[in-house]
Design a protein around this motif. Structure first.
Motif, PDB file in Angstrom:
ATOM      1  N   ALA A 186       0.806  -1.220   0.000  1.00  0.00           N
ATOM      2  CA  ALA A 186       0.000   0.000   0.000  1.00  0.00           C
ATOM      3  C   ALA A 186       0.839   1.271   0.000  1.00  0.00           C
ATOM      4  N   PHE A 187       2.136   1.171   0.292  1.00  0.00           N
ATOM      5  CA  PHE A 187       2.977   2.357   0.454  1.00  0.00           C
ATOM      6  C   PHE A 187       4.072   2.428  -0.607  1.00  0.00           C
ATOM      7  N   THR A 188       4.418   3.641  -0.972  1.00  0.00           N
ATOM      8  CA  THR A 188       5.580   3.880  -1.816  1.00  0.00           C
ATOM      9  C   THR A 188       6.464   4.910  -1.114  1.00  0.00           C
ATOM     10  N   VAL A 189       7.775   4.757  -1.298  1.00  0.00           N
ATOM     11  CA  VAL A 189       8.734   5.706  -0.735  1.00  0.00           C
ATOM     12  C   VAL A 189       8.879   6.870  -1.702  1.00  0.00           C
ATOM     13  N   ASP A 190       8.773   8.081  -1.177  1.00  0.00           N
ATOM     14  CA  ASP A 190       8.856   9.269  -2.009  1.00  0.00           C
ATOM     15  C   ASP A 190      10.277   9.835  -2.010  1.00  0.00           C
ATOM     16  N   ARG A 191      10.427  11.135  -2.100  1.00  0.00           N
ATOM     17  CA  ARG A 191      11.734  11.734  -2.383  1.00  0.00           C
ATOM     18  C   ARG A 191      12.215  12.670  -1.272  1.00  0.00           C
ATOM     19  N   GLU A 192      11.891  12.339  -0.045  1.00  0.00           N
ATOM     20  CA  GLU A 192      12.372  13.148   1.079  1.00  0.00           C
ATOM     21  C   GLU A 192      12.727  12.225   2.236  1.00  0.00           C
ATOM     22  N   CYS A 193      13.859  12.506   2.880  1.00  0.00           N
ATOM     23  CA  CYS A 193      14.332  11.637   3.944  1.00  0.00           C
ATOM     24  C   CYS A 193      15.335  12.392   4.803  1.00  0.00           C
ATOM     25  N   GLU A 194      15.379  12.025   6.087  1.00  0.00           N
ATOM     26  CA  GLU A 194      16.413  12.530   6.991  1.00  0.00           C
ATOM     27  C   GLU A 194      17.038  11.337   7.684  1.00  0.00           C
ATOM     28  N   LEU A 195      18.357  11.272   7.665  1.00  0.00           N
ATOM     29  CA  LEU A 195      19.111  10.208   8.314  1.00  0.00           C
ATOM     30  C   LEU A 195      19.989  10.820   9.395  1.00  0.00           C
ATOM     31  N   LYS A 196      20.048  10.162  10.558  1.00  0.00           N
ATOM     32  CA  LYS A 196      20.821  10.712  11.670  1.00  0.00           C
ATOM     33  C   LYS A 196      21.609   9.597  12.343  1.00  0.00           C
ATOM     34  N   SER A 197      22.855   9.893  12.692  1.00  0.00           N
ATOM     35  CA  SER A 197      23.673   8.921  13.397  1.00  0.00           C
ATOM     36  C   SER A 197      23.346   8.951  14.881  1.00  0.00           C
ATOM     37  N   SER A 198      23.582   7.828  15.560  1.00  0.00           N
ATOM     38  CA  SER A 198      23.264   7.728  16.990  1.00  0.00           C
ATOM     39  C   SER A 198      24.497   7.938  17.864  1.00  0.00           C
ATOM     40  N   ASP A 199      25.657   8.230  17.246  1.00  0.00           N
ATOM     41  CA  ASP A 199      26.863   8.444  18.040  1.00  0.00           C
ATOM     42  C   ASP A 199      26.912   9.872  18.570  1.00  0.00           C
ATOM     43  N   GLU A 200      28.030  10.220  19.206  1.00  0.00           N
ATOM     44  CA  GLU A 200      28.127  11.537  19.831  1.00  0.00           C
ATOM     45  C   GLU A 200      28.155  12.676  18.809  1.00  0.00           C
ATOM     46  N   MET A 201      28.474  12.372  17.550  1.00  0.00           N
ATOM     47  CA  MET A 201      28.516  13.410  16.514  1.00  0.00           C
ATOM     48  C   MET A 201      27.120  13.843  16.089  1.00  0.00           C
ATOM     49  N   LYS A 202      26.132  12.929  16.190  1.00  0.00           N
ATOM     50  CA  LYS A 202      24.757  13.213  15.783  1.00  0.00           C
ATOM     51  C   LYS A 202      24.704  13.771  14.360  1.00  0.00           C
ATOM     52  N   SER A 203      25.475  13.175  13.478  1.00  0.00           N
ATOM     53  CA  SER A 203      25.527  13.642  12.090  1.00  0.00           C
ATOM     54  C   SER A 203      24.164  13.481  11.427  1.00  0.00           C
ATOM     55  N   VAL A 204      23.801  14.442  10.582  1.00  0.00           N
ATOM     56  CA  VAL A 204      22.500  14.430   9.921  1.00  0.00           C
ATOM     57  C   VAL A 204      22.699  14.607   8.411  1.00  0.00           C
ATOM     58  N   VAL A 205      22.002  13.786   7.639  1.00  0.00           N
ATOM     59  CA  VAL A 205      21.981  13.910   6.185  1.00  0.00           C
ATOM     60  C   VAL A 205      20.529  14.048   5.766  1.00  0.00           C
ATOM     61  N   PRO A 304       8.676  -3.219  25.201  1.00  0.00           N
ATOM     62  CA  PRO A 304       9.120  -2.181  24.278  1.00  0.00           C
ATOM     63  C   PRO A 304       9.123  -2.632  22.830  1.00  0.00           C
ATOM     64  N   ALA A 305       9.132  -1.632  21.942  1.00  0.00           N
ATOM     65  CA  ALA A 305       9.230  -1.928  20.521  1.00  0.00           C
ATOM     66  C   ALA A 305      10.636  -2.394  20.193  1.00  0.00           C
ATOM     67  N   THR A 306      10.758  -3.040  19.036  1.00  0.00           N
ATOM     68  CA  THR A 306      12.066  -3.471  18.584  1.00  0.00           C
ATOM     69  C   THR A 306      13.003  -2.283  18.496  1.00  0.00           C
ATOM     70  N   PRO A 307      14.219  -2.367  19.034  1.00  0.00           N
ATOM     71  CA  PRO A 307      15.130  -1.221  18.997  1.00  0.00           C
ATOM     72  C   PRO A 307      15.380  -0.746  17.578  1.00  0.00           C
ATOM     73  N   ALA A 308      15.654   0.561  17.462  1.00  0.00           N
ATOM     74  CA  ALA A 308      15.932   1.135  16.154  1.00  0.00           C
ATOM     75  C   ALA A 308      17.310   0.684  15.697  1.00  0.00           C
ATOM     76  N   ALA A 309      17.341  -0.293  14.823  1.00  0.00           N
ATOM     77  CA  ALA A 309      18.618  -0.801  14.322  1.00  0.00           C
ATOM     78  C   ALA A 309      18.391  -1.368  12.937  1.00  0.00           C
ATOM     79  N   VAL A 310      19.462  -1.458  12.174  1.00  0.00           N
ATOM     80  CA  VAL A 310      19.348  -2.022  10.840  1.00  0.00           C
ATOM     81  C   VAL A 310      19.028  -3.509  10.964  1.00  0.00           C
ATOM     82  N   PRO A 311      18.001  -4.031  10.267  1.00  0.00           N
ATOM     83  CA  PRO A 311      17.626  -5.443  10.374  1.00  0.00           C
ATOM     84  C   PRO A 311      18.796  -6.362  10.038  1.00  0.00           C
ATOM     85  N   GLN A 312      18.836  -7.537  10.697  1.00  0.00           N
ATOM     86  CA  GLN A 312      19.930  -8.481  10.499  1.00  0.00           C
ATOM     87  C   GLN A 312      19.987  -8.995   9.062  1.00  0.00           C
ATOM     88  N   GLU A 313      18.809  -9.104   8.426  1.00  0.00           N
ATOM     89  CA  GLU A 313      18.795  -9.625   7.075  1.00  0.00           C
ATOM     90  C   GLU A 313      18.901  -8.513   6.044  1.00  0.00           C
TER      91      GLU A 313
END
Length: 332
Positions: A186-205, A304-313
């Motif tokens: 039912a869903f499609t990914v569009d053309r806007e996104c924000e990515l953030k690192s979880s380390d102390e730098m908190k880098s954002v793209v 709790p919900a599954t932690p925010a992490a990249v899936p193993q597969e």
């Protein structure tokens, strides 16, 4: 009609009729700020009519509206007046005010200036789906949302809610969608996104008006950045920005929904009813499908919900060499 939604589940033990809600909210009708009042909050008619009903039902969906009025008093203006008062004290007494007295002078200056301050008003729609036991507040502001919840709990006897939580965290699921390029049907990914690192730098793209099915995005994710916002379209009918906190932002009904739906522009009541019916009709279908896409709803007490992490597969890691570069490829 709705631009941003923060979702809550109403506890099954609570029930009230529309008439009971109307009666409970009547004591909290909006009253403009007094001359020395910094802010005033109160309920107004969702339809926008003076002295209208405070709890509307359109197609079985209930609507409330909170009006907030705030006196606009810049801090620099208060400081200038407080400095003037402090100068008068220094001139008459021969010494500067201490820390405690300086604070009192700022409070005095604010009280003096408030009656002269301009006011600004804002409204927030509140949607209750009584059948689904869903509360949706049209705001992305945590402070405003908390204020509305506090007022509802105070006004409505036995009213209790919990945030809508899913078994899998939105960040983890959005990561999988971006890595594999396979969101639910039912869903499609569009053309806007924000990515953030979880380390102390908190880098954002951030990506805006940019394709996301590219190696660069996948590399960011495999390097540890997680999606905090992702633009989606549901069923070709509604576009939105999903956040990692399960907020729905930038909600927009697409043309296929609105075509042929416009009522007589001179009939405000018909226009209001149509807007509410269309918006809630679409969102009442979208929200359950979104919750299902995120692993289903986590009911109170389930953990709790599954932690925010990249899936193993996840897809194989993307390296600089995969992108046609070498070790000197600049980092993103």
């Amino acid at each position: 009609m709705f631009k941003n939604l923060t979702l809550f589940r109403i506890q099954p033990s609570w029930s009230a009729s529309l008439e009971q809600i109307e009666s409970a909210l009547d004591a909290g009708r909006f009253v403009p700020c007094g001359s020395t009042q910094a802010q005033s909050d109160g309920w107004v008619a969702p339809r926008g009519t003076a002295h209208g009903v405070l709890a509307e039902s359109v197609g079985g969906q209930w609507l409330l509206k909170l009006m907030s009025e705030q006196r606009v008093l810049p801090g620099s203006v208060v400081k200038r007046r407080a400095d003037e008062l402090a100068a008068q004290i220094e001139q008459s007494s021969g010494h500067k005010p201490g820390k405690k007295q300086t604070k009192e002078l700022r409070e005095q200056a604010q009280l003096e200036l408030l009656p002269q301050a301009f006011t600004k008003q804002s409204t927030t729609l509140v949607w209750i789906d009584p059948q689904a036991k869903l509360l949706a507040i049209d705001s992305s502001s945590a402070n405003r949302t908390e204020n509305i919840i506090t007022l509802l709990v105070k006004a409505l006897e036995g009213f209790a809610i919990t945030p809508v939580l899913t078994h899998e965290s939105p960040a983890a699921v959005m990561s999988a969608w971006l890595l594999h390029g396979e969101p639910p049907v039912a869903f499609t990914v569009d053309r806007e996104c924000e990515l953030k690192s979880s380390d102390e730098m908190k880098s954002v793209v951030r990506y805006a008006r940019h394709p996301l099915d590219i190696d660069e995005v996948r590399l960011h994710i495999t390097q540890g950045k997680l999606p905090t916002k992702l633009a989606l379209t549901w069923a070709g009918r509604v576009s939105l920005l999903l956040t990692d906190t399960m907020q729905l932002k930038k909600i927009e009904l697409l043309d296929v929904v609105l075509e042929g739906q416009a009522p007589n522009a001179t009939d405000q009541d018909a226009s209001f009813d149509a807007d509410i019916a269309i918006a809630t009709g679409e969102l009442a279908q979208l929200i359950p499908e979104l919750i299902e896409a995120l692993g289903g709803e986590q009911l109170f007490g389930q953990g709790p919900a599954t932690p925010a992490a990249v899936p193993q597969e996840a897809a194989p890691a993307v390296t600089p060499s995969d992108l046609g570069g070498g070790d000197d490829l600049p980092p993103w």
